[in-house]
Design an enzyme around this catalytic site. Structure first.
Site: not given
Ligand code: TIU
Length: 221
Positions: A24, A129, A132, A162, A202
């Protein structure tokens, strides 16, 4: 076999079975006026890792290993966006609303695109996608199985949302997972630190972490 000097201990991998997943790195999360900013975040922090992610991409390209880029976005009719996601909280603009980079988090709009510095090269996979995690409602499992991939290196944003969700999904599916620490970022530095700590705690309960330098060194070895 190659070895990355990782935490909490060495990460051993066969390059022929290893892929890079960049999560992303889209204008909607990294540039002003996008989805991340509508949620009230300072996007400047995320922009700083673009050169480091570019170095990691260059290392995988030089090694000839598979690269998958993901984009969090939705269909223009929002049919794949749960109302619970769109309705959550009090953002300044909601998913699908028009913003300065087009409609927020909608496939095909300028904001949903990967930042130009990190654009996919021919032959690399770009995976849209709706969630997340990158395994939910996507062909990612099949893509990795077709290529015989068993080991994944992760980068991208945001670390605890994500990236961590996808890494946990991958871990449960049997992949050996490593997160490139300086090629991931959060809007909240304390959340990034906590996510890295919990991933490798862990005895690598979720996976390993290493710097891009350490990954580069192993790929070149
Ligand atoms: N790609 C991703 O992490 N989407 C989110 O919405 N992240 C946030 O931290 N908001």
């Amino acid at each position: 076999m190659k070895i990355i000097a990782a935490q909490p201990f060495d990460f051993t991998f066969e390059p022929a079975h290893t892929a890079l997943i960049v999560i992303d790195m889209q204008r909607d999360f990294i540039e002003p006026g996008g989805f991340g900013a509508t949620l009230g975040n300072d996007v400047g922090l995320l922009k700083k890792i673009v050169p480091t992610v570019a170095r990691l991409l260059a290392a995988f390209r030089a090694a000839g290993l598979p690269i998958i880029h993901t984009r969090e976005c939705h269909r223009s009719d929002l049919s794949d966006c749960p109302p619970a996601k769109r309705g959550r909280g009090t953002p300044s603009l909601r998913i699908g609303d028009p913003g300065p980079m087009g409609r927020i988090l909608i496939a095909g709009e300028p904001g949903a695109d990967i930042v130009p510095e990190l654009a996919a090269k021919p032959g690399e996979i770009v995976l849209d996608k709706p969630g997340k995690g990158a395994f939910y409602a996507t062909p990612l499992s099949a893509i990795l199985a077709e290529r015989g991939i068993t080991h994944l290196v992760f980068a991208g944003v945001t670390t605890e949302v994500c990236v961590q969700t996808t890494m946990r999904e991958a871990n449960d599916r049997g992949f050996e997972c490593l997160l490139a620490e300086d090629a991931t970022e959060s809007y909240f530095p304390e959340f990034k630190k906590a996510a890295l700590d919990m991933i490798r705690a862990q005895g690598a309960i979720v996976g390993w972490t290493a710097t891009v330098d350490q990954v580069e060194r192993a790929l070149r070895s």
